[in-house]
Design a protein around this motif. Structure first.
Motif, PDB file in Angstrom:
ATOM      1  N   THR A 336     -41.418 -32.281  23.667  1.00 47.64           N
ATOM      2  CA  THR A 336     -41.291 -30.636  23.949  1.00 47.64           C
ATOM      3  C   THR A 336     -40.535 -30.413  25.446  1.00 47.64           C
ATOM      4  OG1 THR A 336     -43.234 -30.489  22.635  1.00 47.64           O
ATOM      5  CG2 THR A 336     -42.666 -28.504  23.901  1.00 47.64           C
ATOM      6  N   THR A 337     -41.048 -30.979  26.094  1.00 48.92           N
ATOM      7  CA  THR A 337     -40.194 -30.889  27.361  1.00 48.92           C
ATOM      8  C   THR A 337     -38.821 -31.268  27.456  1.00 48.92           C
ATOM      9  OG1 THR A 337     -42.318 -31.405  28.646  1.00 48.92           O
ATOM     10  CG2 THR A 337     -40.283 -31.439  29.909  1.00 48.92           C
ATOM     11  N   LEU A 338     -38.435 -32.436  26.806  1.00 49.02           N
ATOM     12  CA  LEU A 338     -37.212 -32.487  26.862  1.00 49.02           C
ATOM     13  C   LEU A 338     -36.075 -31.668  26.025  1.00 49.02           C
ATOM     14  CD1 LEU A 338     -37.212 -36.486  26.537  1.00 49.02           C
ATOM     15  CD2 LEU A 338     -36.189 -35.140  28.314  1.00 49.02           C
ATOM     16  N   ASN A 339     -36.866 -31.403  24.910  1.00 46.26           N
ATOM     17  CA  ASN A 339     -35.990 -30.447  23.662  1.00 46.26           C
ATOM     18  C   ASN A 339     -35.872 -29.162  24.160  1.00 46.26           C
ATOM     19  OD1 ASN A 339     -36.475 -28.568  21.007  1.00 46.26           O
ATOM     20  ND2 ASN A 339     -35.434 -30.472  20.317  1.00 46.26           N
ATOM     21  N   ALA A 340     -37.044 -28.368  24.623  1.00 47.99           N
ATOM     22  CA  ALA A 340     -36.865 -27.147  25.047  1.00 47.99           C
ATOM     23  C   ALA A 340     -35.989 -26.853  26.578  1.00 47.99           C
ATOM     24  CB  ALA A 340     -38.410 -26.515  25.763  1.00 47.99           C
ATOM     25  N   THR A 341     -35.815 -27.826  27.166  1.00 51.94           N
ATOM     26  CA  THR A 341     -35.042 -27.635  28.362  1.00 51.94           C
ATOM     27  C   THR A 341     -33.573 -27.996  27.978  1.00 51.94           C
ATOM     28  OG1 THR A 341     -36.749 -28.832  29.672  1.00 51.94           O
ATOM     29  CG2 THR A 341     -34.473 -28.701  30.551  1.00 51.94           C
ATOM     30  N   MET A 342     -33.498 -28.711  26.789  1.00 50.78           N
ATOM     31  CA  MET A 342     -32.130 -28.891  26.221  1.00 50.78           C
ATOM     32  C   MET A 342     -31.747 -27.344  25.701  1.00 50.78           C
ATOM     33  SD  MET A 342     -29.626 -31.318  26.271  1.00 50.78           S
ATOM     34  CE  MET A 342     -28.459 -31.916  25.457  1.00 50.78           C
ATOM     35  N   GLN A 343     -32.518 -26.940  25.009  1.00 53.33           N
ATOM     36  CA  GLN A 343     -32.086 -25.846  24.178  1.00 53.33           C
ATOM     37  C   GLN A 343     -31.679 -24.684  25.276  1.00 53.33           C
ATOM     38  OE1 GLN A 343     -32.261 -24.891  20.995  1.00 53.33           O
ATOM     39  NE2 GLN A 343     -33.701 -25.865  19.676  1.00 53.33           N
ATOM     40  N   LEU A 344     -32.539 -24.561  26.250  1.00 54.79           N
ATOM     41  CA  LEU A 344     -32.289 -23.695  27.443  1.00 54.79           C
ATOM     42  C   LEU A 344     -30.818 -24.063  28.108  1.00 54.79           C
ATOM     43  CD1 LEU A 344     -36.011 -22.862  28.395  1.00 54.79           C
ATOM     44  CD2 LEU A 344     -34.736 -21.295  27.039  1.00 54.79           C
ATOM     45  N   ALA A 345     -30.629 -25.229  28.286  1.00 58.53           N
ATOM     46  CA  ALA A 345     -29.611 -25.644  29.059  1.00 58.53           C
ATOM     47  C   ALA A 345     -28.176 -25.505  28.481  1.00 58.53           C
ATOM     48  CB  ALA A 345     -29.588 -26.813  29.569  1.00 58.53           C
ATOM     49  N   LEU A 346     -28.080 -25.229  27.106  1.00 63.89           N
ATOM     50  CA  LEU A 346     -26.916 -25.054  26.140  1.00 63.89           C
ATOM     51  C   LEU A 346     -26.279 -23.822  26.114  1.00 63.89           C
ATOM     52  CD1 LEU A 346     -27.779 -27.780  23.713  1.00 63.89           C
ATOM     53  CD2 LEU A 346     -26.038 -27.945  25.407  1.00 63.89           C
ATOM     54  N   ALA A 347     -25.080 -23.638  26.291  1.00 65.67           N
ATOM     55  CA  ALA A 347     -24.509 -22.306  26.052  1.00 65.67           C
ATOM     56  C   ALA A 347     -24.506 -22.121  24.296  1.00 65.67           C
ATOM     57  CB  ALA A 347     -22.917 -22.373  26.256  1.00 65.67           C
ATOM     58  N   GLY A 348     -24.397 -20.916  23.749  1.00 68.96           N
ATOM     59  CA  GLY A 348     -24.533 -20.727  22.502  1.00 68.96           C
ATOM     60  C   GLY A 348     -23.470 -21.279  21.601  1.00 68.96           C
ATOM     61  N   TRP A 349     -22.209 -21.169  22.142  1.00 73.94           N
ATOM     62  CA  TRP A 349     -21.119 -21.658  21.481  1.00 73.94           C
ATOM     63  C   TRP A 349     -21.059 -23.296  21.065  1.00 73.94           C
ATOM     64  CZ3 TRP A 349     -17.496 -25.183  23.229  1.00 73.94           C
ATOM     65  CH2 TRP A 349     -17.594 -25.488  24.622  1.00 73.94           C
ATOM     66  N   VAL A 350     -21.873 -24.031  21.994  1.00 76.72           N
ATOM     67  CA  VAL A 350     -21.650 -25.275  21.876  1.00 76.72           C
ATOM     68  C   VAL A 350     -23.050 -25.737  21.383  1.00 76.72           C
ATOM     69  CG1 VAL A 350     -22.349 -25.969  24.218  1.00 76.72           C
ATOM     70  CG2 VAL A 350     -20.891 -27.362  22.832  1.00 76.72           C
ATOM     71  N   ARG A 351     -24.002 -25.159  21.086  1.00 80.18           N
ATOM     72  CA  ARG A 351     -25.610 -25.364  21.077  1.00 80.18           C
ATOM     73  C   ARG A 351     -25.817 -26.671  20.051  1.00 80.18           C
ATOM     74  NH1 ARG A 351     -27.851 -20.876  20.694  1.00 80.18           N
ATOM     75  NH2 ARG A 351     -28.671 -20.946  23.090  1.00 80.18           N
ATOM     76  N   ALA A 352     -25.115 -26.516  18.776  1.00 78.50           N
ATOM     77  CA  ALA A 352     -25.446 -27.294  17.846  1.00 78.50           C
ATOM     78  C   ALA A 352     -24.841 -28.777  18.239  1.00 78.50           C
ATOM     79  CB  ALA A 352     -24.980 -27.166  16.444  1.00 78.50           C
ATOM     80  N   ARG A 353     -23.742 -28.613  18.886  1.00 79.30           N
ATOM     81  CA  ARG A 353     -23.037 -30.119  19.318  1.00 79.30           C
ATOM     82  C   ARG A 353     -23.795 -30.617  20.586  1.00 79.30           C
ATOM     83  NH1 ARG A 353     -17.157 -27.081  19.540  1.00 79.30           N
ATOM     84  NH2 ARG A 353     -18.525 -25.310  19.099  1.00 79.30           N
ATOM     85  N   GLY A 354     -24.115 -29.856  21.412  1.00 78.36           N
ATOM     86  CA  GLY A 354     -25.182 -30.252  22.589  1.00 78.36           C
ATOM     87  C   GLY A 354     -26.665 -31.046  21.997  1.00 78.36           C
ATOM     88  N   LEU A 355     -27.001 -30.336  21.010  1.00 76.38           N
ATOM     89  CA  LEU A 355     -28.132 -30.894  20.233  1.00 76.38           C
ATOM     90  C   LEU A 355     -28.058 -32.273  19.610  1.00 76.38           C
ATOM     91  CD1 LEU A 355     -30.122 -27.393  19.444  1.00 76.38           C
ATOM     92  CD2 LEU A 355     -30.621 -28.849  21.219  1.00 76.38           C
ATOM     93  N   ALA A 356     -26.822 -31.978  18.919  1.00 76.26           N
ATOM     94  CA  ALA A 356     -26.479 -33.211  18.310  1.00 76.26           C
ATOM     95  C   ALA A 356     -26.459 -34.618  19.050  1.00 76.26           C
ATOM     96  CB  ALA A 356     -25.206 -33.101  17.537  1.00 76.26           C
ATOM     97  N   THR A 357     -25.868 -34.118  20.530  1.00 82.81           N
ATOM     98  CA  THR A 357     -25.837 -35.224  21.411  1.00 82.81           C
ATOM     99  C   THR A 357     -27.263 -35.700  21.828  1.00 82.81           C
ATOM    100  OG1 THR A 357     -23.791 -34.149  22.175  1.00 82.81           O
ATOM    101  CG2 THR A 357     -24.603 -35.989  23.421  1.00 82.81           C
ATOM    102  N   TYR A 358     -28.042 -34.851  21.855  1.00 82.05           N
ATOM    103  CA  TYR A 358     -29.461 -35.002  22.425  1.00 82.05           C
ATOM    104  C   TYR A 358     -30.033 -35.845  21.235  1.00 82.05           C
ATOM    105  CZ  TYR A 358     -34.305 -34.076  22.593  1.00 82.05           C
ATOM    106  OH  TYR A 358     -35.670 -34.183  22.962  1.00 82.05           O
ATOM    107  N   MET A 359     -29.839 -35.497  19.830  1.00 78.68           N
ATOM    108  CA  MET A 359     -30.426 -36.137  18.989  1.00 78.68           C
ATOM    109  C   MET A 359     -29.883 -37.595  18.991  1.00 78.68           C
ATOM    110  SD  MET A 359     -30.822 -33.331  16.036  1.00 78.68           S
ATOM    111  CE  MET A 359     -31.526 -34.418  14.882  1.00 78.68           C
ATOM    112  N   LEU A 360     -28.497 -37.608  19.003  1.00 80.74           N
ATOM    113  CA  LEU A 360     -27.792 -39.061  19.227  1.00 80.74           C
ATOM    114  C   LEU A 360     -28.580 -39.686  20.005  1.00 80.74           C
ATOM    115  CD1 LEU A 360     -25.343 -40.714  18.335  1.00 80.74           C
ATOM    116  CD2 LEU A 360     -24.072 -39.624  20.250  1.00 80.74           C
TER     117      LEU A 360
END
Length: 533
Positions: A336-360
């Motif tokens: 939860t700590t990692l995921n929530a921090t990642m969500q908040l750290a990403l700009a909206g236009w690149v959110r899915a791409r950033g989260l994909a990198t996180y999931m990768l």
């Protein structure tokens, strides 16, 4: 659809996002689907325990389900940023339903083999890999920004409630009716997600005047991650935890049978208690976040999960069951700590791409870790492998003071702020794919040069996050007060996107600090790259 108005400060209930009808409906569908997935995992792992007897084969179920993330995560991320996310989720849910149905049919026919099970699990993993970034990226459309940590925790509750219920049900069903029935129930769970998505009437998002293309969009997402120090640190902590943390999930079936003398029901009990502990951790997270920094939450979570991993190696079933509750709290705390921090750290236009990198990074680390720990267990035994993983988790916790999450992670203004009111008028025609050099000229007095150079370091990262390459800062030898910033947009289209949808409030603050040290606003010029023979 939730509005994004800010709420009054203060500690919120862990259940606050469930007041929002769309989030509540999709959350319920996610719980049902995750229950089916965990039932399938138990059925698949116990099928391999009974048919192959190899700890490596059992561990490779985790690899087969998570390896697709390594192959498809980035593609899934850029797809989720460029297409209708609801439609993408519908397609992947239906695809998962078809594959799960095929697995059921093969099992009923008595034709399922260990390698066939791994292959179909891999295909299901491909569908899940395409689903993950889109599912994560819709969260900010469902809840306000200040409820994202609670929404992330509820997402973990959806997974861990399923882990508590699914294995318990699967243990009974597998013992009574065999794995085919479990696989059939998983097929039905995907139908529940499809129904929920059909019922969701998504509000239309603003139409972009310039649309991104897939390959440039993928490269832009990678440049964003490379130029965001807070994101890179999140990914580093993610890999450090997931690699040793994967051992418990990969080797628990073998440990339950070989070290604790448990049957399928005993293994299911351990998984259920891991899930119950995670739910308890999710409920406690708002209070924990109020008392501890994110970095210390990561350290504490790693230590708790290390204790559960060591217990699985050395303690009997009853004691290991108690330790599984503790390990569940640790797992949830880190995720939860990692995921929530990642969500908040990403700009909206690149959110899915950033989260994909996180999931990768996260799922890929789990896949590689599961493969490695399975091989270690085959070579030196399950107990030794789990003990080594627990020791590694202790070292991960000890590394937090040396490699903490950056202090500003998740607190930067990521709202879109247009870089200027309009694009420049060009006298020369700019084909959409033409690389464009942007040259900005500043005048900086000598007493401000040192501070200006320091400020421009952050400007460089902002330009690169929004898609710029080849950034340079030049100082004119004949006139030392003249500073020239140069960077290249890969195409005129991408420079238009920099102006309209990629520049954030934080980027604007960074640029404003630098401009305040100059005598006036910089003058800008645009140069189109010309092909010379």
């Amino acid at each position: 659809m939730a509005t994004t108005t800010a709420r009054a400060p203060g500690r919120r209930s862990a259940w606050a996002p469930l007041r929002r009808p769309v989030f509540r409906m999709l959350f319920a569908a996610q719980v049902v689907s995750n229950i089916g997935t965990w039932m399938q995992t138990v059925g698949a792992q116990w099928f391999l325990v009974e048919t192959s007897g190899s700890p490596a084969f059992v561990a490779w179920i985790q690899t087969a389900s998570q390896l697709p993330v390594l192959l498809l995560s980035l593609v899934a991320g850029v797809t989720a940023d460029l297409v209708d996310r609801r439609r993408l989720l519908l397609v992947t849910s239906l695809a998962s339903c078809v594959v799960a149905g095929a697995l059921t049919a093969v099992t009923v026919a008595g034709a399922l083999t260990p390698w066939g099970l791994l292959g179909l699990t891999f295909v299901l993993g491909c569908s899940a890999a395409m689903t993950g970034p889109a599912w994560q990226a819709v969260q900010p459309q469902l809840v306000p920004r200040d409820e994202l940590p609670e929404a992330s925790a509820l997402g973990s509750i959806a997974v861990n409630a399923a882990r508590a219920v699914g294995p318990a049900v699967a243990g009974v069903v597998v013992s009574a009716a065999g794995p085919a029935v479990v696989f059939a129930l998983n097929t039905l769970s995907f139908l529940a997600v499809t129904v929920a998505l059909l019922a969701w009437r998504e509000e239309a998002l603003p139409v972009r005047t310039v649309r991104e293309r897939a390959w440039p969009g993928l490269l832009a997402g990678l440049r964003y991650v490379r130029s965001a120090p807070s994101v890179r640190r999140i990914l580093a902590r993610c890999a450090l935890f997931a690699l040793p943390g994967s051992a418990l999930w990969a080797l628990l079936p073998s440990a339950a049978r070989d070290l604790m003398g448990a049957d399928a029901a005993g293994y299911s009990l351990l998984l259920a208690l891991l899930g119950a502990g995670a739910i308890a951790g999710a409920v406690a997270m708002p209070r924990l976040r109020a008392r501890l920094s994110r970095s210390w939450l990561l350290a504490g979570g790693a230590l708790l999960f290390a204790a559960g991993t060591a217990a699985a190696a050395w303690l009997p079933l009853a004691a290991s069951a108690a330790a599984a509750l503790v390990a569940g709290v640790g797992w949830l705390t880190c995720l939860t700590t990692l995921n929530a921090t990642m969500q908040l750290a990403l700009a909206g236009w690149v959110r899915a791409r950033g989260l994909a990198t996180y999931m990768l990074v996260f799922m890929g680390s789990q896949a590689l870790g599961s493969f490695a720990w399975g091989a270690v267990a085959d070579a030196v035994g399950v107990r030794t492998a789990l003990t080594a993983a627990a020791a590694a988790l202790v070292l991960v916790a000890a590394s937090v003071p040396l490699l903490p999450l950056l202090a500003h992670s998740g607190t930067m203004d990521r709202s879109v702020v247009p870089l200027s009111s309009s694009m420049p008028t060009l006298e020369l025609e700019a084909p959409p794919a033409t690389p464009t050099a942007i040259v900005l000229t500043y005048r900086v007095r000598p007493q401000h040069v040192a501070a200006f150079l320091d400020a421009m370091h952050d400007v460089r990262l902002a330009r690169e996050r929004s898609g710029g390459t080849g950034w340079q800062l030049l100082r004119r030898a004949e006139d030392p007060e003249e500073m020239v910033e140069v960077f290249v947009a890969p195409s005129w289209e991408e420079h238009q996107l920099q102006h309209t949808v990629r520049w954030t409030g934080y980027d604007a603050q960074v640029l404003a600090r630098a401009v305040a040290l100059a005598e006036d606003e910089p003058t800008a010029a645009h140069y189109l790259v010309q092909g010379v023979r």
